[in-house]
Design an enzyme around this catalytic site. Structure first.
Site, PDB file in Angstrom:
ATOM      1  CG  HIS A  31     -19.923  14.721  33.183  1.00 55.60           C
ATOM      2  ND1 HIS A  31     -19.467  15.253  34.374  1.00 55.60           N
ATOM      3  CD2 HIS A  31     -21.019  15.424  32.840  1.00 55.60           C
ATOM      4  CE1 HIS A  31     -20.269  16.240  34.736  1.00 55.60           C
ATOM      5  NE2 HIS A  31     -21.218  16.377  33.816  1.00 55.60           N
ATOM      6  CG  HIS A  67     -23.663  16.465  29.157  1.00 57.38           C
ATOM      7  ND1 HIS A  67     -24.756  16.088  29.923  1.00 57.38           N
ATOM      8  CD2 HIS A  67     -22.866  17.174  29.993  1.00 57.38           C
ATOM      9  CE1 HIS A  67     -24.636  16.562  31.149  1.00 57.38           C
ATOM     10  NE2 HIS A  67     -23.491  17.235  31.217  1.00 57.38           N
TER      11      HIS A  67
HETATM   12  P1  5GP Z   1     -23.367  18.424  34.723  1.00 52.71           P
HETATM   13  O1  5GP Z   1     -24.441  19.428  34.972  1.00 52.71           O
HETATM   14  O2  5GP Z   1     -22.459  18.244  35.918  1.00 52.71           O
HETATM   15  O3  5GP Z   1     -22.610  18.683  33.453  1.00 52.71           O
HETATM   16  O4  5GP Z   1     -24.113  17.065  34.440  1.00 52.71           O
HETATM   17  C1  5GP Z   1     -24.301  16.064  35.384  1.00 52.71           C
HETATM   18  C2  5GP Z   1     -25.290  15.096  34.798  1.00 52.71           C
HETATM   19  O5  5GP Z   1     -25.277  13.918  35.598  1.00 52.71           O
HETATM   20  C3  5GP Z   1     -26.736  15.613  34.787  1.00 52.71           C
HETATM   21  O6  5GP Z   1     -27.222  15.630  33.456  1.00 52.71           O
HETATM   22  C4  5GP Z   1     -27.482  14.624  35.683  1.00 52.71           C
HETATM   23  O7  5GP Z   1     -28.778  14.316  35.196  1.00 52.71           O
HETATM   24  C5  5GP Z   1     -26.576  13.402  35.666  1.00 52.71           C
HETATM   25  N1  5GP Z   1     -26.634  12.606  36.878  1.00 52.71           N
HETATM   26  C6  5GP Z   1     -26.628  13.076  38.169  1.00 52.71           C
HETATM   27  N2  5GP Z   1     -26.668  12.065  39.039  1.00 52.71           N
HETATM   28  C7  5GP Z   1     -26.703  10.924  38.300  1.00 52.71           C
HETATM   29  C8  5GP Z   1     -26.748   9.546  38.652  1.00 52.71           C
HETATM   30  O8  5GP Z   1     -26.770   9.141  39.822  1.00 52.71           O
HETATM   31  N3  5GP Z   1     -26.787   8.657  37.629  1.00 52.71           N
HETATM   32  C9  5GP Z   1     -26.755   9.049  36.320  1.00 52.71           C
HETATM   33  N4  5GP Z   1     -26.809   8.082  35.391  1.00 52.71           N
HETATM   34  N5  5GP Z   1     -26.713  10.343  35.961  1.00 52.71           N
HETATM   35  C10 5GP Z   1     -26.676  11.272  36.935  1.00 52.71           C
END
Ligand code: 5GP
Ligand code: ZN
Length: 104
Positions: free
Chosen positions: A98, A100
């Site tokens: 993903h 951001h």
């Molecule tokens: P990472 O740290 O893996 O790059 O980012 C994962 C992101 O996914 C985090 O910013 C977190 O807030 C978001 N996230 C986690 N669970 C969910 C969810 O159930 N729904 C949504 N919309 N975002 C999520």
């Protein structure tokens, strides 16, 4: 991937605020926003991490950036950050690629 949260969001098995969708990706609001605009641009193809992308994913990864750029403009972002967290040591908690998009 059956146990992947973002695959479930893509398949609408888990609710999210989807703001964009096309054949290749979806974008939805981060549940815990760290900026005024905080969207996640996510390929429909399950790839665990940028560390796992293959040559065949090159255009797909470029597409994510193109979509993020358009969503930034749509949200009146003057400047913004695009970020991939790669690996748990870098803070990756969801192992489905993903991008951001964060704008203040
Ligand atoms: P990472 O740290 O893996 O790059 O980012 C994962 C992101 O996914 C985090 O910013 C977190 O807030 C978001 N996230 C986690 N669970 C969910 C969810 O159930 N729904 C949504 N919309 N975002 C999520
Ligand atoms: Zn997945």
């Amino acid at each position: 991937m059956p146990d992947c949260l973002f695959c479930k969001i893509i398949n609408k098995e888990v609710d999210s605020e989807i703001v964009y969708e096309d054949d290749l990706c979806v974008a939805f609001k981060d549940i815990n926003p760290k900026a005024r605009v905080h969207l996640l641009v996510v390929p429909k193809k399950h790839i665990a991490s940028v560390a796992d992308i293959a040559e065949e994913d090159e255009a797909l990864m470029g597409h994510l950036i193109m979509v993020a750029k358009k969503l930034a403009a749509k949200n009146d972002a003057k400047g913004y950050q695009l970020q991939f967290n790669v690996g748990k040591e870098a803070g990756q908690i969801i192992f489905h690629v993903h991008l951001h998009l964060m704008a203040r």
